[in-house]
Design a protein around this motif. Sequence first.
Motif, PDB file in Angstrom:
ATOM      1  N   MET A 408      34.436 -30.547 -45.891  1.00 52.18           N
ATOM      2  CA  MET A 408      34.060 -30.112 -44.548  1.00 52.18           C
ATOM      3  C   MET A 408      35.301 -30.089 -43.660  1.00 52.18           C
ATOM      4  O   MET A 408      36.207 -30.920 -43.812  1.00 52.18           O
ATOM      5  N   ARG A 409      35.340 -29.130 -42.741  1.00 48.04           N
ATOM      6  CA  ARG A 409      36.538 -28.924 -41.912  1.00 48.04           C
ATOM      7  C   ARG A 409      36.248 -29.104 -40.431  1.00 48.04           C
ATOM      8  O   ARG A 409      36.746 -30.019 -39.794  1.00 48.04           O
ATOM      9  N   ARG A 410      35.458 -28.198 -39.869  1.00 46.07           N
ATOM     10  CA  ARG A 410      35.177 -28.280 -38.443  1.00 46.07           C
ATOM     11  C   ARG A 410      33.984 -27.388 -38.118  1.00 46.07           C
ATOM     12  O   ARG A 410      33.629 -26.476 -38.893  1.00 46.07           O
ATOM     13  N   ASN A 411      33.375 -27.668 -36.994  1.00 46.92           N
ATOM     14  CA  ASN A 411      32.293 -26.831 -36.488  1.00 46.92           C
ATOM     15  C   ASN A 411      32.878 -25.742 -35.592  1.00 46.92           C
ATOM     16  O   ASN A 411      33.919 -25.921 -34.970  1.00 46.92           O
ATOM     17  N   ILE A 412      32.198 -24.623 -35.558  1.00 43.32           N
ATOM     18  CA  ILE A 412      32.716 -23.421 -34.903  1.00 43.32           C
ATOM     19  C   ILE A 412      31.934 -23.149 -33.622  1.00 43.32           C
ATOM     20  O   ILE A 412      30.701 -23.062 -33.664  1.00 43.32           O
ATOM     21  N   PRO A 413      32.595 -23.011 -32.476  1.00 41.18           N
ATOM     22  CA  PRO A 413      31.860 -22.789 -31.230  1.00 41.18           C
ATOM     23  C   PRO A 413      31.028 -21.505 -31.225  1.00 41.18           C
ATOM     24  O   PRO A 413      29.949 -21.465 -30.645  1.00 41.18           O
ATOM     25  N   GLN A 414      31.541 -20.453 -31.886  1.00 39.78           N
ATOM     26  CA  GLN A 414      30.897 -19.155 -31.781  1.00 39.78           C
ATOM     27  C   GLN A 414      29.539 -19.109 -32.506  1.00 39.78           C
ATOM     28  O   GLN A 414      29.259 -19.924 -33.363  1.00 39.78           O
ATOM     29  N   PRO A 415      28.741 -18.115 -32.171  1.00 35.72           N
ATOM     30  CA  PRO A 415      27.468 -17.923 -32.863  1.00 35.72           C
ATOM     31  C   PRO A 415      27.618 -17.009 -34.071  1.00 35.72           C
ATOM     32  O   PRO A 415      28.591 -16.272 -34.210  1.00 35.72           O
ATOM     33  N   ILE A 416      26.641 -17.084 -34.961  1.00 35.41           N
ATOM     34  CA  ILE A 416      26.492 -16.109 -36.037  1.00 35.41           C
ATOM     35  C   ILE A 416      25.064 -15.580 -35.964  1.00 35.41           C
ATOM     36  O   ILE A 416      24.140 -16.299 -35.563  1.00 35.41           O
TER      37      ILE A 416
END
Length: 489
Positions: A408-416
């Motif tokens: 695991m790396r990081r969570n992404i602010p943007q939506p999908i």
Amino acid sequence: MSHVPMSVLLCLCSVSGLTAQAADDRVMVDKIRREGLDRSQVMSVFDRFVTVIGPRLTGSPEYKAAAEWSREQLARWGLQDARLEPFDFGRGWTLDGFTLEMIEPRYMPLVGYPEGWSASTPGEIVSVPVFVGDTPLDALAGMRDRLRGAIVLTQPLQTQFVREDRAQPTASDAPVTIGAPPMPGQRRAPAEARQFAQSLREAGAAVLLRPSAAEHGTMFVLGRDQGENARPSIIVAAEHYNMLVRMLAAGVPSKLRVSVKSRFLDGDRNGYNVLAEIRGADPAVANEAVMIGAHLDSWHSAPGATDNADGAAVALEAMRILTAVGARPRRTIRVALWGGEEEGLLGSKAYVEKHLAGDANAAARDQFSVYFNVDPGSGPIYGFYLQGQQSAAAILDSWLEPFKDLGMRRNIPQPIGNTDHLSFMAVGLPAFNAVQDYVDYDVRTHHTNMDTFERVRETDLKQAAVVFASFAYQAAMRQAKFPRPAPSK
């Protein structure tokens, strides 16, 4: 057992507000890791979907078999209220036989696949194809005699291709464009394209052929029910389609043999979602729900390994892990395998409409905590798309930290977009989709005939199931429900 720095434990504590609860959660997360990594059953579930059952088009006998097997498996593992929940879908479709080959001036099998809900051909069609890919709409009327009963090449040469996968948003902190690369569009405007297709149907064309925008024998194979307008329709590998067009232009016409044998299924017009749960153990919040899910359906030209047998197997395995470690979550943890996702998120929309939408479901909506979805991509889970919900960032970041050693790396602010978490967001509920790997996903496997067993690795499924089980458990154990997204402006 892996060890987590005290700073991470303090972060967990500050989010939950209970130091003892944070420590208990960490003990359970370690149990989840050991069960999911050392005693996994995820590959047997994945193999059942991909090898034993195969393609799972919603409305097909294969989809129903996968749904029934999943329900039985969840009940066997000890989950409560394992059930199939129907929703209105429409008629199903199945393919019983198919031939596409060039028989003159030389013999050559051609690579193609009927679109979903293609009608059958009136027997075997043997003829020289008619090319109308560059024909103006107003000229079709003068071609009716040639088009009646013909094999029709409906599109120009395919010269633009999907050659790049979407970017991996967790690879760096730099902003990236989220979502699949655009599909090369057809050269006719949408309204003209619809009129063109209608004119071909009215002219009595026997079977319609069009190229894929993928390369190397890969084909994007979709389809939709055209009702009374349904015609035999085939996607052809771009290289073979272009060969036929060039042969005609060179004065060396080919003769083709084409046959499609399909059936529309009207006996059961329902789609089905699979649902089961681990009931909450804390009477104060047991009626509050945390959900995890994935869509079970696929397209019909391949067994849908990365879209989405892997996700469905991960969701089931996460629930097995939780029962195996004796988890007693405060809130109810519910799993859903959705039908009809490929036709427009139909299963998850139906669930939300029935259980969570509108004034009649206000209490259920208030008792709902969070939904986690796994769909686009393959490989390990690197993080989650935050959908712009900044109130969730600190929570999900703290839950991610213990799994960095698993990738695991990081969570992404943007939506999908374009997957089932959107159904929950549409009624104001927090919902998140996993960030996975996209190498060879958009160009090779997504909605194609190449979405096969070989595209998936066991280690990735194990990791993803551990992550999902852990996130579901920690959401179910929080002192408070998950924070709601800010209202849309």
